[in-house]
Design a protein around this motif. Sequence first.
Motif, mmCIF file in Angstrom:
data_model
loop_
_atom_site.group_PDB
_atom_site.id
_atom_site.type_symbol
_atom_site.label_atom_id
_atom_site.label_comp_id
_atom_site.label_asym_id
_atom_site.label_seq_id
_atom_site.Cartn_x
_atom_site.Cartn_y
_atom_site.Cartn_z
ATOM 1 N N ALA A 1 -28.639 13.852 -43.284
ATOM 2 C CA ALA A 1 -29.452 15.028 -43.566
ATOM 3 C C ALA A 1 -28.620 16.139 -44.191
ATOM 4 O O ALA A 1 -29.046 16.807 -45.117
ATOM 5 N N GLY A 2 -27.377 16.332 -43.695
ATOM 6 C CA GLY A 2 -26.543 17.428 -44.142
ATOM 7 C C GLY A 2 -26.139 17.336 -45.602
ATOM 8 O O GLY A 2 -25.729 18.310 -46.198
ATOM 9 N N GLN A 3 -26.257 16.152 -46.191
ATOM 10 C CA GLN A 3 -25.835 15.990 -47.585
ATOM 11 C C GLN A 3 -27.006 16.017 -48.550
ATOM 12 O O GLN A 3 -26.815 15.978 -49.743
ATOM 13 N N ARG A 4 -28.216 16.030 -48.001
ATOM 14 C CA ARG A 4 -29.374 16.094 -48.883
ATOM 15 C C ARG A 4 -29.559 17.538 -49.328
ATOM 16 O O ARG A 4 -28.936 18.463 -48.831
ATOM 17 N N ASP A 5 -30.439 17.736 -50.280
ATOM 18 C CA ASP A 5 -30.766 19.057 -50.768
ATOM 19 C C ASP A 5 -31.259 19.928 -49.601
ATOM 20 O O ASP A 5 -32.147 19.517 -48.851
ATOM 21 N N LEU A 6 -30.665 21.133 -49.460
ATOM 22 C CA LEU A 6 -30.957 21.976 -48.297
ATOM 23 C C LEU A 6 -32.436 22.345 -48.209
ATOM 24 O O LEU A 6 -33.032 22.263 -47.128
ATOM 25 N N VAL B 1 -34.405 19.479 -46.839
ATOM 26 C CA VAL B 1 -34.114 19.254 -45.410
ATOM 27 C C VAL B 1 -34.851 20.285 -44.559
ATOM 28 O O VAL B 1 -35.461 19.954 -43.540
ATOM 29 N N LEU B 2 -34.815 21.554 -45.001
ATOM 30 C CA LEU B 2 -35.476 22.615 -44.234
ATOM 31 C C LEU B 2 -36.997 22.428 -44.241
ATOM 32 O O LEU B 2 -37.668 22.653 -43.239
ATOM 33 N N GLU C 1 -35.405 12.936 -35.771
ATOM 34 C CA GLU C 1 -35.338 13.921 -36.852
ATOM 35 C C GLU C 1 -34.443 15.125 -36.566
ATOM 36 O O GLU C 1 -33.835 15.673 -37.477
ATOM 37 N N TYR C 2 -34.400 15.571 -35.298
ATOM 38 C CA TYR C 2 -33.592 16.752 -34.981
ATOM 39 C C TYR C 2 -32.230 16.387 -34.385
ATOM 40 O O TYR C 2 -31.231 17.063 -34.632
ATOM 41 N N HIS D 1 -30.744 13.460 -34.860
ATOM 42 C CA HIS D 1 -30.076 12.550 -35.810
ATOM 43 C C HIS D 1 -29.414 11.369 -35.113
ATOM 44 O O HIS D 1 -28.206 11.141 -35.289
ATOM 45 N N LEU E 1 -27.062 8.961 -36.952
ATOM 46 C CA LEU E 1 -25.620 9.157 -37.140
ATOM 47 C C LEU E 1 -24.836 8.331 -36.127
ATOM 48 O O LEU E 1 -23.786 7.778 -36.429
ATOM 49 N N GLU F 1 -22.766 9.114 -44.075
ATOM 50 C CA GLU F 1 -21.550 9.786 -43.644
ATOM 51 C C GLU F 1 -21.760 10.606 -42.382
ATOM 52 O O GLU F 1 -22.848 11.079 -42.108
ATOM 53 N N ALA F 2 -20.642 10.778 -41.659
ATOM 54 C CA ALA F 2 -20.708 11.575 -40.429
ATOM 55 C C ALA F 2 -20.852 13.043 -40.761
ATOM 56 O O ALA F 2 -20.532 13.472 -41.858
ATOM 57 N N HIS F 3 -21.328 13.825 -39.781
ATOM 58 C CA HIS F 3 -21.462 15.273 -39.941
ATOM 59 C C HIS F 3 -20.116 15.910 -40.133
ATOM 60 O O HIS F 3 -19.161 15.526 -39.522
#
Lengths: 70, 192
Positions: free
Chosen positions: A2-7, A10-11, A55-56, A58, A61, A68-70
Amino acid sequence: MAGQRDLAGVLRWGIVVAIILFVLTLLEWYVAGHFTAIMLLVLLAILKAALIIKEYMHIGLLLGDEGEAH
Amino acid sequence: LSAIAGTLDTYRRSTELNRLGLWLFLASESFMFLALLAARYYLWGMTRPELDQTLGLTVTTVLLISSWSMNRAEMMLSHDDRKGFLRWSMVTMVLGVIFLIGVVGFEWRGHIHPTDGAFGAVVFGLTTVHALHVVSGIVLIALMWNLVRKGHFSSERHFGIEATAVYWHFVDVVWVFFYPALYLMGTPVHTP
């Protein structure tokens, strides 16, 4: 991950999940007030928990299927 | 560059182990909450005390919204938006406090008391243990808020934030099961 997708995307998805959770909670409240359906309430709670965990929290992971990891 | 890549690789590997430890800790916590739920179903069966339905729905909604705001804060930090993290983690803390006020400040002052037999024991047992987890969650978020304000964490290195967010969502998941168990399931029994 999620952290690497478009912000913005994701929001936006976070809001969709929150709305689904709220609707399911309202459904729980309505079902409890009008029917005696214990199993349905259990099912709704499991559904809500699964949604939060996936979803929240994750969990992907941990299982290694969200890249990839956070 | 290769040194930086190596450091990041080491961090990634240690994060995987830390993540496993975090989820094992949450699994161990789950057994305690399952025991509390088992006590509820054993002692109450298909009955429940008459609790304030509006209050129950309100605090549940507040906690769900707090999960959303925590997710938002975590995602913002993972994209190096530090101001966004500070804003939304603050919102999460405020919502956590509102939840506590709802449960401790209002529900506990209702007509059920800890000495009211099985009803009192279960209501206070479940809500007290859960409220303690909410308090520890707020303390964790406050610690992370302060560290981010001081410049700690980045989009590549923020397991502390991830762990705090996962813990907060876990507290929400517990309430997802406590809410129907306390407020919705079974026939309401009038207590004096």
